[in-house]
Scaffold this motif. Sequence first.
Motif, short mmCIF file in Angstrom:
data_model
loop_
_atom_site.label_atom_id
_atom_site.label_comp_id
_atom_site.label_asym_id
_atom_site.label_seq_id
_atom_site.Cartn_x
_atom_site.Cartn_y
_atom_site.Cartn_z
N GLY A 181 -5.51 -3.85 -2.94
CA GLY A 181 -6.77 -4.54 -3.11
C GLY A 181 -7.85 -3.63 -3.65
N ILE A 182 -9.07 -3.98 -3.35
CA ILE A 182 -10.24 -3.26 -3.86
C ILE A 182 -10.22 -1.80 -3.42
N GLU A 183 -9.67 -1.52 -2.25
CA GLU A 183 -9.62 -0.15 -1.76
C GLU A 183 -8.77 0.73 -2.67
N LEU A 184 -7.66 0.19 -3.17
CA LEU A 184 -6.81 0.94 -4.09
C LEU A 184 -7.57 1.25 -5.37
N ALA A 185 -8.27 0.25 -5.89
CA ALA A 185 -9.06 0.46 -7.12
C ALA A 185 -10.12 1.53 -6.90
N GLN A 186 -10.78 1.51 -5.76
CA GLN A 186 -11.79 2.52 -5.46
C GLN A 186 -11.17 3.91 -5.36
N LEU A 213 -8.42 -10.15 -4.79
CA LEU A 213 -8.18 -9.35 -5.99
C LEU A 213 -7.02 -8.40 -5.74
N TYR A 214 -6.20 -8.21 -6.75
CA TYR A 214 -5.08 -7.27 -6.67
C TYR A 214 -5.15 -6.31 -7.85
N PHE A 215 -4.82 -5.06 -7.57
CA PHE A 215 -4.83 -4.03 -8.59
C PHE A 215 -3.48 -3.31 -8.57
N SER A 216 -2.98 -2.97 -9.74
CA SER A 216 -1.72 -2.24 -9.86
C SER A 216 -2.04 -0.76 -10.08
N LEU A 217 -1.39 0.10 -9.32
CA LEU A 217 -1.59 1.54 -9.43
C LEU A 217 -1.33 2.02 -10.85
N THR A 218 -0.20 1.62 -11.43
CA THR A 218 0.14 2.09 -12.78
C THR A 218 -0.82 1.54 -13.83
N GLU A 219 -1.25 0.28 -13.68
CA GLU A 219 -2.19 -0.28 -14.64
C GLU A 219 -3.54 0.43 -14.57
N LEU A 220 -3.98 0.77 -13.36
CA LEU A 220 -5.25 1.49 -13.21
C LEU A 220 -5.15 2.89 -13.81
#
Length: 95
Positions: free
Chosen positions: A39-44, A72-79
């Motif tokens: 989630g947002i924490e990963l993006a941060q 919201l979902y975030f991908s580690l590799t995409e970020l």
Amino acid sequence: MDNPFEAIDGRLRNIEALVLEILQHQRAGPKSMLPEVGGIELAQEITQLSKSRVYALVSARKIPHAKRGNKLYFSLTELQSWISAGKRFSGDEIE
């Protein structure tokens, strides 16, 4: 009579093994323990941006993300790819 230093030597070997294990975990880095999707924490954590800045980038559709319902979902590799795509080259690298 047993050598009194054998017990101390055994304990020192155990401590040495533990220190080596800790060093291996540190070398792996904290990012290796991050989930692939979050989630947002990963993006941060990956971008080192504030929560409000990440939300602003999501709103402007400038950061890779997915949305299911209100989450919201975030991908580690995409970020990581998104960050790499924003790399600026020095004058020497451009020529």
